[in-house]
Design an enzyme around this catalytic site. Structure first.
Site, PDB file in Angstrom:
ATOM      1  CD  GLN A  16       9.600  -8.249  -2.781  1.00 43.42           C
ATOM      2  OE1 GLN A  16       9.609  -8.009  -1.592  1.00 43.42           O
ATOM      3  NE2 GLN A  16       8.879  -7.541  -3.630  1.00 43.42           N
TER       4      GLN A  16
ATOM      5  N   GLY B 243       0.802  -1.222   0.000  1.00 46.85           N
ATOM      6  CA  GLY B 243       0.000   0.000   0.000  1.00 46.85           C
ATOM      7  C   GLY B 243       0.835   1.272   0.000  1.00 46.85           C
TER       8      GLY B 243
ATOM      9  CG  HIS C 228       2.764   0.530  -5.489  1.00 47.64           C
ATOM     10  ND1 HIS C 228       3.030   1.614  -4.690  1.00 47.64           N
ATOM     11  CD2 HIS C 228       3.326  -0.532  -4.864  1.00 47.64           C
ATOM     12  CE1 HIS C 228       3.719   1.237  -3.628  1.00 47.64           C
ATOM     13  NE2 HIS C 228       3.930  -0.060  -3.701  1.00 47.64           N
TER      14      HIS C 228
ATOM     15  CB  VAL D  70       8.079   3.947 -11.839  1.00 51.30           C
ATOM     16  CG1 VAL D  70       7.551   5.347 -12.071  1.00 51.30           C
ATOM     17  CG2 VAL D  70       7.384   2.947 -12.757  1.00 51.30           C
TER      18      VAL D  70
END
Ligand code: AMP
Length: 295
Positions: A153, A31, A37, A176
């Site tokens: 990751q 979030g 995202h 980005v």
């Protein structure tokens, strides 16, 4: 857009979507969404019938004394962003529903996770892989999108999927960046304005590495020395690591040949910034940073 908090409901919804022949694209997040995202969500939107986004600040990937409690959260804003990006299902579970009391089963990896951020944050990747595995079971996506920003990751999730036979394709989306080159991150809000200015030395050092490679220098020690020198000019910056790795084996290289990654973590004040570039091979993802960056 359906907003779902219950683990059993999201599972039922996704099973029903799959039964009706729809493909599912999944974007797991913690979030406090930003353009990084959204780029992942857009990629999923282009390729899938149903786009599922999860927002879950996963307690098991935070160590003692880390920022779990103060990790930035803004569910209303995130929900509005997901809705306008065309998300079909927003899954935001409670920790108590994700982890039953006394849970003691985890997914752990014993090679790639023992370097770099895994050394700095013991248990972090065990928490990450466990929650990603659980989310994959609940959503059963055809593919899931992860950001190159968190390259270690990505490598770990790819290994988990291959070695534990998950039936999901992993897509890695490019980093980005802000206009000055800083990789977007939810944690950038922790930076003071002076630190925010200083932070540009991180992408700046990768741009320098890119320039050196372009001019034919492929000696890792030499490139790293110049990167350290550049970052050293910034008072508030302290280098946790700058590593040159073979992306497949995740082992350090001495010369930049084949498919390599330059991965780095630099602390600016109390904030650890991660960044990386991929070089050569099939990656084709070499990042060319703005020319205006300090070198
Ligand atoms: P997070 O919410 O930080 O756990 O990130 C969720 C996903 O978004 C991860 O796959 C990240 O790698 C990805 N992500 C975070 N920042 C960026 C960025 N600047 N560009 C692309 N992807 C990102």
């Amino acid at each position: 857009m359906k907003t779902i908090t219950s683990v059993s409901t999201v599972s039922a919804e996704c099973i029903s979507a799959r039964k009706s022949g729809k493909t599912i694209g999944f974007v797991p997040t913690m979030g406090f969404l930003h353009e990084g995202h959204l780029s992942l969500i857009r990629l999923a939107r282009q390729k899938a019938d149903v786009v599922v986004v999860s927002i879950f600040v996963n307690p098991t990937q935070f160590g003692p004394g880390e920022d779990f409690d103060k990790y930035p959260r803004d569910m209303d804003r995130d929900a509005a962003m997901c809705s306008s990006a065309g998300v079909d299902i927003l899954f935001c579970p409670d920790a108590s529903d994700m982890y039953t009391q006394g849970h003691s089963v985890f997914v752990d990896e014993e090679m790639v996770s023992e370097s770099l951020c895994g050394l700095l944050r013991p248990g972090h990747f065990k928490g990450v892989l466990t929650v990603v595995a659980k989310l994959f079971h609940l959503v059963q996506p055809d593919f899931a999108v992860f950001g190159q920003k968190d390259l270690q990751q990505c490598r770990l999730v790819q290994k988990m999927v291959r070695e534990l036979d998950f039936q999901v394709r992993i897509e890695v989306a490019p980093i980005v960046r802000e206009d000055d080159g800083l990789a977007m991150s939810s944690r950038n809000v922790y930076l003071s304005s002076a630190e925010r200015c200083a932070a540009v030395c991180v992408p700046g050092s990768l741009a320098l590495a890119g320039d050196m490679l372009e001019s034919g220098v492929d000696d890792v020690d030499e490139i790293r020395r110049r990167m350290r020198e550049l970052i050293g000019r910034t008072q508030v910056a302290s280098i946790d690591y700058i590593e040159f790795l073979d992306y497949q084996t995740w082992k350090p290289v001495k010369m930049v040949r084949g498919q390599c990654a330059i991965v780095m973590a630099v602390r600016i004040g109390k904030v650890r910034l991660l960044d990386n570039i991929m070089i050569g091979g099939d990656a084709g993802q070499r990042v060319f940073l703005p020319r205006s960056l300090p070198r």
